[in-house]
Design an enzyme around this catalytic site. Structure first.
Site, PDB file in Angstrom:
ATOM      1  N   SER A  80      42.764  -8.803  27.108  1.00  0.00           N
ATOM      2  CA  SER A  80      43.103  -9.963  26.276  1.00  0.00           C
ATOM      3  C   SER A  80      44.283  -9.636  25.379  1.00  0.00           C
ATOM      4  O   SER A  80      44.220  -8.711  24.556  1.00  0.00           O
ATOM      5  CB  SER A  80      41.910 -10.361  25.419  1.00  0.00           C
ATOM      6  OG  SER A  80      42.355 -11.218  24.385  1.00  0.00           O
ATOM      7  N   HIS A  92      44.451 -12.019  30.207  1.00  0.00           N
ATOM      8  CA  HIS A  92      43.620 -13.036  29.550  1.00  0.00           C
ATOM      9  C   HIS A  92      44.345 -13.528  28.298  1.00  0.00           C
ATOM     10  O   HIS A  92      44.645 -12.744  27.394  1.00  0.00           O
ATOM     11  CB  HIS A  92      42.272 -12.416  29.203  1.00  0.00           C
ATOM     12  CG  HIS A  92      41.277 -13.368  28.632  1.00  0.00           C
ATOM     13  ND1 HIS A  92      40.520 -14.223  29.407  1.00  0.00           N
ATOM     14  CD2 HIS A  92      40.903 -13.598  27.350  1.00  0.00           C
ATOM     15  CE1 HIS A  92      39.720 -14.933  28.624  1.00  0.00           C
ATOM     16  NE2 HIS A  92      39.936 -14.574  27.370  1.00  0.00           N
ATOM     17  N   ASP A 111      44.242 -15.854  25.115  1.00  0.00           N
ATOM     18  CA  ASP A 111      43.332 -16.574  24.220  1.00  0.00           C
ATOM     19  C   ASP A 111      44.084 -17.602  23.389  1.00  0.00           C
ATOM     20  O   ASP A 111      44.781 -17.263  22.437  1.00  0.00           O
ATOM     21  CB  ASP A 111      42.619 -15.582  23.301  1.00  0.00           C
ATOM     22  CG  ASP A 111      41.507 -14.844  24.018  1.00  0.00           C
ATOM     23  OD1 ASP A 111      40.676 -15.518  24.654  1.00  0.00           O
ATOM     24  OD2 ASP A 111      41.462 -13.601  23.946  1.00  0.00           O
ATOM     25  N   MET A 142      44.003 -20.512  20.788  1.00  0.00           N
ATOM     26  CA  MET A 142      43.131 -21.022  19.713  1.00  0.00           C
ATOM     27  C   MET A 142      43.892 -22.039  18.873  1.00  0.00           C
ATOM     28  O   MET A 142      45.069 -21.842  18.569  1.00  0.00           O
ATOM     29  CB  MET A 142      42.675 -19.872  18.811  1.00  0.00           C
ATOM     30  CG  MET A 142      41.989 -18.744  19.561  1.00  0.00           C
ATOM     31  SD  MET A 142      41.287 -17.543  18.419  1.00  0.00           S
ATOM     32  CE  MET A 142      40.760 -16.268  19.574  1.00  0.00           C
ATOM     33  N   HIS A 144      42.493 -19.030  28.481  1.00  0.00           N
ATOM     34  CA  HIS A 144      41.183 -19.384  27.911  1.00  0.00           C
ATOM     35  C   HIS A 144      41.434 -20.320  26.738  1.00  0.00           C
ATOM     36  O   HIS A 144      41.847 -19.881  25.666  1.00  0.00           O
ATOM     37  CB  HIS A 144      40.476 -18.084  27.483  1.00  0.00           C
ATOM     38  CG  HIS A 144      39.202 -18.279  26.733  1.00  0.00           C
ATOM     39  ND1 HIS A 144      38.619 -17.280  25.977  1.00  0.00           N
ATOM     40  CD2 HIS A 144      38.389 -19.352  26.623  1.00  0.00           C
ATOM     41  CE1 HIS A 144      37.504 -17.735  25.432  1.00  0.00           C
ATOM     42  NE2 HIS A 144      37.352 -18.997  25.793  1.00  0.00           N
ATOM     43  N   MET A 156      40.517 -22.273  23.784  1.00  0.00           N
ATOM     44  CA  MET A 156      39.516 -22.512  22.732  1.00  0.00           C
ATOM     45  C   MET A 156      40.065 -23.613  21.840  1.00  0.00           C
ATOM     46  O   MET A 156      40.486 -23.381  20.706  1.00  0.00           O
ATOM     47  CB  MET A 156      39.270 -21.210  21.951  1.00  0.00           C
ATOM     48  CG  MET A 156      38.466 -20.197  22.756  1.00  0.00           C
ATOM     49  SD  MET A 156      38.588 -18.527  22.074  1.00  0.00           S
ATOM     50  CE  MET A 156      40.057 -17.973  22.909  1.00  0.00           C
ATOM     51  N   MET A 199      30.674 -16.491  27.278  1.00  0.00           N
ATOM     52  CA  MET A 199      31.081 -15.783  26.063  1.00  0.00           C
ATOM     53  C   MET A 199      29.953 -14.851  25.628  1.00  0.00           C
ATOM     54  O   MET A 199      28.795 -15.257  25.535  1.00  0.00           O
ATOM     55  CB  MET A 199      31.360 -16.771  24.915  1.00  0.00           C
ATOM     56  CG  MET A 199      32.560 -17.680  25.096  1.00  0.00           C
ATOM     57  SD  MET A 199      34.132 -16.841  25.347  1.00  0.00           S
ATOM     58  CE  MET A 199      34.263 -15.805  23.884  1.00  0.00           C
ATOM     59  N   ASP A 225      33.286 -12.352  28.285  1.00  0.00           N
ATOM     60  CA  ASP A 225      34.332 -12.226  27.263  1.00  0.00           C
ATOM     61  C   ASP A 225      33.732 -11.953  25.881  1.00  0.00           C
ATOM     62  O   ASP A 225      33.006 -12.781  25.345  1.00  0.00           O
ATOM     63  CB  ASP A 225      35.145 -13.529  27.239  1.00  0.00           C
ATOM     64  CG  ASP A 225      36.345 -13.486  26.302  1.00  0.00           C
ATOM     65  OD1 ASP A 225      36.624 -12.416  25.741  1.00  0.00           O
ATOM     66  OD2 ASP A 225      36.999 -14.540  26.151  1.00  0.00           O
TER      67      ASP A 225
HETATM   68  C1  DX5 Z   1      37.314 -14.122  21.454  1.00  0.00           C
HETATM   69  C2  DX5 Z   1      38.271 -14.060  22.620  1.00  0.00           C
HETATM   70  C3  DX5 Z   1      38.189 -12.788  23.371  1.00  0.00           C
HETATM   71  C4  DX5 Z   1      38.565 -11.564  22.577  1.00  0.00           C
HETATM   72  C5  DX5 Z   1      37.938 -10.356  23.187  1.00  0.00           C
HETATM   73  O1  DX5 Z   1      37.393 -15.372  20.874  1.00  0.00           O
HETATM   74  O2  DX5 Z   1      37.979 -15.106  23.515  1.00  0.00           O
HETATM   75  O3  DX5 Z   1      38.946 -12.856  24.569  1.00  0.00           O
HETATM   76  O4  DX5 Z   1      39.950 -11.367  22.503  1.00  0.00           O
HETATM   77  O5  DX5 Z   1      38.205  -9.264  22.376  1.00  0.00           O
HETATM   78  P1  DX5 Z   1      37.249  -7.986  22.356  1.00  0.00           P
HETATM   79  O6  DX5 Z   1      37.252  -7.421  23.724  1.00  0.00           O
HETATM   80  O7  DX5 Z   1      37.863  -7.127  21.328  1.00  0.00           O
HETATM   81  O8  DX5 Z   1      35.871  -8.495  21.979  1.00  0.00           O
HETATM   82 ZN    ZN Z   2      38.939 -15.063  25.583  1.00  0.00          ZN
END
Ligand code: DX5
Ligand code: ZN
Length: 221
Positions: free
Chosen positions: A8, A33, A35, A37, A66, A68, A142, A181
């Site tokens: 990620s 990956h 993320d 947000m 991903h 969010m 998750m 994840d």
């Molecule tokens: C959390 C993200 C994850 C996160 C994982 O909201 O969706 O992808 O970056 O990070 P680690 O592996 O550090 O838990």
């Molecule tokens: Zn993620």
């Protein structure tokens, strides 16, 4: 099934993203990956389609977006045009809009020729997304509450992984990608894999390691 590691980039230095992508590729990452947000579905804001667009020419690896975000349907076009290979959207963000919104969003993703997936938070039963399994290329479970990297793995999610794999097999989708994840480390990767997941997202476990290649090898082992 072969295990795939999806580092990620949330844990990367955003001022040096290009270098991070190159390093991940050399270290043996299978997917990148991303993320996304929005400051609403989750508290922080990270980046949007522009980041995917800038990363795209740097790598042939699968770009796993991903989302969010609230109202994911309104953003699919941007991520598809930017070059995402797979886009996943949250059950919770969709269910609060309408009972058909998740399915509509998944179909919209597919209409761009992009792979799609549904995501469930730790407190959402995996059964809630069984109806859309036929549409999904991947499902993402998750194992932390989304928003931040570096959280602790919630072991209860392992049961959901088993249920998801059993259900996928029962509907003739034994090949379905099941992604986990949050809080994945070399110490829990084995049990996650035995439960039936084959795509492991890892932020801190890869970026926090002294050597990325060793970290990825250890997660695969
Ligand atoms: C959390 C993200 C994850 C996160 C994982 O909201 O969706 O992808 O970056 O990070 P680690 O592996 O550090 O838990
Ligand atoms: Zn993620």
């Amino acid at each position: 099934m072969d295990i795939k590691i999806a580092p990620s980039i949330l844990s990367a230095d955003f001022s040096a993203m290009g270098e991070a992508i190159k390093k991940l590729e050399l270290a043996g990452a299978d997917l990148i990956h991303c993320d996304v947000m929005d400051g609403n579905f989750v508290e922080p804001i990270t980046f949007g389609g522009q980041m995917i667009k800038n990363i795209r020419p740097l790598t042939k690896l699968t770009l796993d977006a991903h989302l969010m975000i609230e109202h994911p349907k309104t953003q699919i076009k941007f991520f598809a045009d930017a070059g995402a290979d797979i886009i996943t959207v949250h059950y919770k963000a969709c269910a609060k809009i309408s009972p058909t919104y998740l399915e509509e969003t998944l179909r919209l993703i597919k209409s761009y020729g992009v792979k799609c997936g549904a995501v469930v938070n730790p407190d959402v039963p995996v059964e809630n997304i069984f109806p859309v399994f036929p549409l999904c290329d991947m499902v993402l479970l998750m194992s932390v509450y989304p928003g931040y990297g570096g959280q602790k793995f919630i072991p209860e999610v392992l049961d959901k992984v088993k249920k998801a794999r059993q259900y996928a097999i029962s509907v003739g989708r034994a090949d379905m990608d099941i992604e986990i994840d949050g809080g994945v480390t070399a110490a829990n990767a084995g049990e996650i894999r035995r439960a039936g997941a084959n795509v492991l997202v890892a932020g801190s476990a890869v970026f926090g390691a002294e050597d990325m290649k060793t970290a990825i090898d250890n997660l695969k082992r």
